[in-house]
Scaffold this motif. Structure first.
Motif, mmCIF file in Angstrom:
data_model
loop_
_atom_site.group_PDB
_atom_site.id
_atom_site.type_symbol
_atom_site.label_atom_id
_atom_site.label_comp_id
_atom_site.label_asym_id
_atom_site.label_seq_id
_atom_site.Cartn_x
_atom_site.Cartn_y
_atom_site.Cartn_z
ATOM 1 N N MET A 221 -66.407 88.157 46.715
ATOM 2 C CA MET A 221 -66.239 88.940 47.771
ATOM 3 C C MET A 221 -66.343 88.460 48.868
ATOM 4 N N PRO A 222 -65.382 88.164 49.721
ATOM 5 C CA PRO A 222 -65.412 87.378 50.468
ATOM 6 C C PRO A 222 -66.495 87.033 52.151
ATOM 7 N N ASP A 223 -66.476 87.196 52.438
ATOM 8 C CA ASP A 223 -68.255 86.802 53.547
ATOM 9 C C ASP A 223 -67.784 88.058 54.241
ATOM 10 N N ALA A 224 -66.868 88.126 54.686
ATOM 11 C CA ALA A 224 -67.274 89.726 55.221
ATOM 12 C C ALA A 224 -66.062 91.597 54.301
ATOM 13 N N PHE A 225 -67.180 92.073 54.321
ATOM 14 C CA PHE A 225 -65.948 92.806 53.506
ATOM 15 C C PHE A 225 -66.542 94.397 53.847
ATOM 16 N N THR A 226 -65.890 95.521 53.977
ATOM 17 C CA THR A 226 -66.056 97.038 53.761
ATOM 18 C C THR A 226 -66.955 97.547 52.204
ATOM 19 N N ARG A 227 -67.248 97.718 52.865
ATOM 20 C CA ARG A 227 -68.196 98.870 52.221
ATOM 21 C C ARG A 227 -66.563 99.401 50.670
ATOM 22 N N GLY A 228 -66.025 99.903 51.313
ATOM 23 C CA GLY A 228 -64.646 100.292 50.445
ATOM 24 C C GLY A 228 -64.371 99.613 49.810
ATOM 25 N N ARG A 229 -64.589 98.641 49.927
ATOM 26 C CA ARG A 229 -63.773 97.018 49.666
ATOM 27 C C ARG A 229 -64.664 97.359 48.179
ATOM 28 N N LEU A 230 -65.718 96.877 48.560
ATOM 29 C CA LEU A 230 -67.077 96.706 47.607
ATOM 30 C C LEU A 230 -67.011 97.690 46.115
ATOM 31 N N GLN A 231 -66.872 99.372 46.696
ATOM 32 C CA GLN A 231 -66.393 99.813 45.928
ATOM 33 C C GLN A 231 -65.319 99.890 44.526
ATOM 34 N N VAL A 232 -64.319 99.216 45.273
ATOM 35 C CA VAL A 232 -63.016 98.625 44.542
ATOM 36 C C VAL A 232 -63.380 97.699 43.129
ATOM 37 N N VAL A 233 -64.104 96.958 44.235
ATOM 38 C CA VAL A 233 -64.384 95.553 42.981
ATOM 39 C C VAL A 233 -65.251 96.246 42.087
ATOM 40 N N VAL A 234 -66.528 96.747 42.304
ATOM 41 C CA VAL A 234 -67.465 97.738 41.383
ATOM 42 C C VAL A 234 -67.026 98.177 40.090
ATOM 43 N N GLU A 235 -66.238 98.815 41.046
ATOM 44 C CA GLU A 235 -65.049 99.976 40.116
ATOM 45 C C GLU A 235 -64.203 99.434 39.110
ATOM 46 N N ALA A 236 -63.685 98.147 39.501
ATOM 47 C CA ALA A 236 -62.440 97.346 38.943
ATOM 48 C C ALA A 236 -63.697 96.879 37.720
ATOM 49 N N LEU A 237 -64.312 96.811 38.106
ATOM 50 C CA LEU A 237 -65.015 96.045 36.299
ATOM 51 C C LEU A 237 -65.549 96.096 35.899
ATOM 52 N N ALA A 238 -66.319 97.330 36.240
ATOM 53 C CA ALA A 238 -66.881 98.521 35.600
ATOM 54 C C ALA A 238 -66.356 99.644 35.002
ATOM 55 N N GLY A 239 -64.494 99.608 34.900
ATOM 56 C CA GLY A 239 -63.538 100.020 34.649
ATOM 57 C C GLY A 239 -63.277 101.483 34.850
ATOM 58 N N SER A 240 -64.553 102.171 35.640
ATOM 59 C CA SER A 240 -64.360 103.731 36.061
ATOM 60 C C SER A 240 -64.822 104.308 37.117
ATOM 61 N N THR A 241 -64.798 104.689 37.557
ATOM 62 C CA THR A 241 -64.804 105.465 39.008
ATOM 63 C C THR A 241 -66.351 105.421 39.430
ATOM 64 N N VAL A 242 -66.960 105.446 41.029
ATOM 65 C CA VAL A 242 -68.346 105.481 41.291
ATOM 66 C C VAL A 242 -67.984 107.501 42.426
ATOM 67 N N HIS A 243 -69.341 108.001 42.620
ATOM 68 C CA HIS A 243 -69.839 109.026 43.531
ATOM 69 C C HIS A 243 -69.045 107.952 44.783
ATOM 70 N N THR A 244 -68.525 108.471 45.644
ATOM 71 C CA THR A 244 -67.928 107.339 46.735
ATOM 72 C C THR A 244 -68.990 107.516 47.809
ATOM 73 N N PRO A 245 -69.343 108.636 47.927
ATOM 74 C CA PRO A 245 -70.939 109.013 49.401
ATOM 75 C C PRO A 245 -71.750 107.817 48.734
ATOM 76 N N ASN A 246 -71.804 108.484 47.684
ATOM 77 C CA ASN A 246 -73.494 107.776 46.974
ATOM 78 C C ASN A 246 -73.384 105.949 47.434
ATOM 79 N N PHE A 247 -72.427 106.245 46.222
ATOM 80 C CA PHE A 247 -71.634 104.622 46.934
ATOM 81 C C PHE A 247 -72.459 103.554 48.150
ATOM 82 N N ARG A 248 -72.105 104.528 49.363
ATOM 83 C CA ARG A 248 -71.805 104.121 50.209
ATOM 84 C C ARG A 248 -73.731 104.161 50.123
#
Lengths: 298, 298
Positions: A221-248
């Motif tokens: 991640m870059p120095d500053a990021f949104t939680r949405g962006r973080l979620q996208v990166v995690v999902e990209a690596l995991a290859g599946s999606t997470v429940h958004t509210p819980n992730f945040r």
DNA sequence: ACAAAAGTGTTTCGACTACACCCATGG
DNA sequence: CCATGGGTGTAGTCGAAACACTTTTGT
């Protein structure tokens, strides 16, 4: 290059030792690995006489060959079985996982072009390939290996476990379904040189497992990021999606992350707060127990 | 033994490669590792030209050197930093964890003589050594490294995590408290040759982690055993105790184990039912998700 | 009888899941 | 004003942990 000598009363060999790197980055929502050529080949380089540590050797040759400075580096596995390269001599390869920031340079291959079945995020491509693979596996597995097959592919009530990427690759290999063999189809992905695709699968397994108990995503991640962006990166690596509210919610509950005060207006809807990784707490190596949520979809 | 050549424009070396084995068994309630000599040395042997796989090489030299036939074998880590052996040449060691049944032969060293602080089962020795080590660590860590120290040693509300054995060894090493350096005391255990004690710590970490998600304990059990016996072996490896009623319940709930029908009258109180590992279900390699309870004491 | 170990039932607790809903912005 | 993503509250679910208690043997 074999120099036999004697010790313990048996043959001792002096052999070539290489380092092999699986360098991963995430570009948008696409994970990529450094691999060039046709068929593709992972960057590899020698042990350096002048470098004290293996990791230093690795960092240096990756920098020289590709211009990339690695952040996180972790040793994976040492491959040394006879005949790996198709010839008789023994080649020892010490493989590493490295994480780097994405850039637009050449040599980046989409990870899920190599292992398409590992991407379970909703999308037309995912669904089409999946049914094809599952059909082929079921045919091959029946009936002796069907317990293993359904466990690995999340069939018959088993959950899909992202971190079993290597075991799935091995099953496909045994079934003769990988590109390197004859029965391959488009759904089983692009082949690589030698056993490099197995090494990539090893790296993906390890990365996904590590994600669950160490804060390694932040290396991407870059120095500053949104939680949405973080979620996208995690999902990209995991290859599946997470429940958004819980992730945040879970991000930050562990004190992993702190608000910078800034906001990002470019996200589409309501502006998102910017966060930074709370690195101060984690400069000490190997601090464990800081879980990020990772999907365990059915 | 260095044969420099050129490739990628830099020096390439051909080096000696050895296999190193950490063979673990449990004798009564005492975990042991194969290591002989003074200071102690792990069994090591060469890659065999005639063996296809690394594991086959390993199994064979362990059998020849020690007469032990290994059950479970897993690759650990490859060590290759310069100067490991105290001299300039690079030595590459591929380390393995192996599990074997206990016997009364020579060469078995008590694991917790090497890493005494890793045994947290109640007992006079454990408690005495523990306060001594904690005092030394607190003195060294204050104030910059105290977060890491209390995390690793389960202080200040952190739980003790058995699987962090390697990280604890590394901290002791940095603090200059291991036997190989000057400030060592009895509580910091017996030294070994070269970096062999680090390799043992690596093996213990991996073994404890593996215990939590794969049914490897059964490699150390006879065909028929009581649940009490199984618990003792798990506790020996984990170095701490579990809640007995829960342990009994959880074993078997996962279908790991089935009653043989027999009973053991030699256990002291009420006779215990004998069980056998339900191996049929697990002949397929790498079946995961079959958790055994492992202590997470405070 | 009693110690010692085996074994069972029930409650508590906390982590993760899922669902429902409100907020703030750009077009 | 509505689509879109950001964000919060809260109830349900599941498994692990803890506690209390019964059973069966040897001595």
């Amino acid at each position: 290059m074999e120099v036999p000598s004697h010790r313990y009363g048996v043959t001792v060999s002096t052999v070539r030792v290489d380092l092999v790197a699986v360098v991963v980055s995430v570009d948008g929502q696409t994970p990529r690995v450094l691999a060039a050529g046709a068929p593709r080949r992972l960057p590899a380089g020698p042990l350096r006489a002048e470098q004290t540590s293996l990791q230093a050797s690795l960092r240096e040759f990756v920098l020289e060959q590709t211009g990339h400075r690695l952040g996180f580096v972790e040793q994976l596995y040492t491959f040394a079985d006879l005949g790996r390269g198709g010839h008789a001599a023994r080649e020892v390869s010490i493989s590493y996982l490295g994480l780097a920031h994405a850039d637009t340079g050449p040599g980046w291959t989409r990870l899920y072009d190599l292992l398409p079945w590992e991407d379970r995020r909703p999308g037309p491509r995912a669904d089409a390939g999946r049914v094809e693979i599952v059909r082929a596996i079921r045919a091959w597995a029946r009936p002796d290996r069907s317990a293993r097959a359904s466990f690995l592919w999340g069939l018959d009530g088993h959950p899909w476990r992202p971190e079993l990427a290597l075991q799935r690759y091995e099953l496909l290999w045994e079934a003769g379904l990988v590109a390197e063999s004859s029965d391959a189809t488009e759904a089983t992905g692009e082949g690589m040189v030698q056993d490099h695709r197995r090494i990539v699968a090893t790296a993906l397994s390890r990365l996904r497992a590590t994600l669950q108990y160490r804060p390694v995503v932040f290396e991407l991640m870059p120095d500053a990021f949104t939680r949405g962006r973080l979620q996208v990166v995690v999902e990209a690596l995991a290859g599946s999606t997470v429940h958004t509210p819980n992730f945040r919610r879970l991000v930050g509950q562990h004190g992993l992350v702190e608000p910078t005060g800034g906001v990002d207006h470019g996200t589409g809807g309501r502006p998102a707060r910017l966060y930074r990784f709370h690195r101060a707490l984690f400069t000490e190596r190997d601090l464990v127990g800081t879980k990020l949520p990772v999907p365990r979809a059915r």
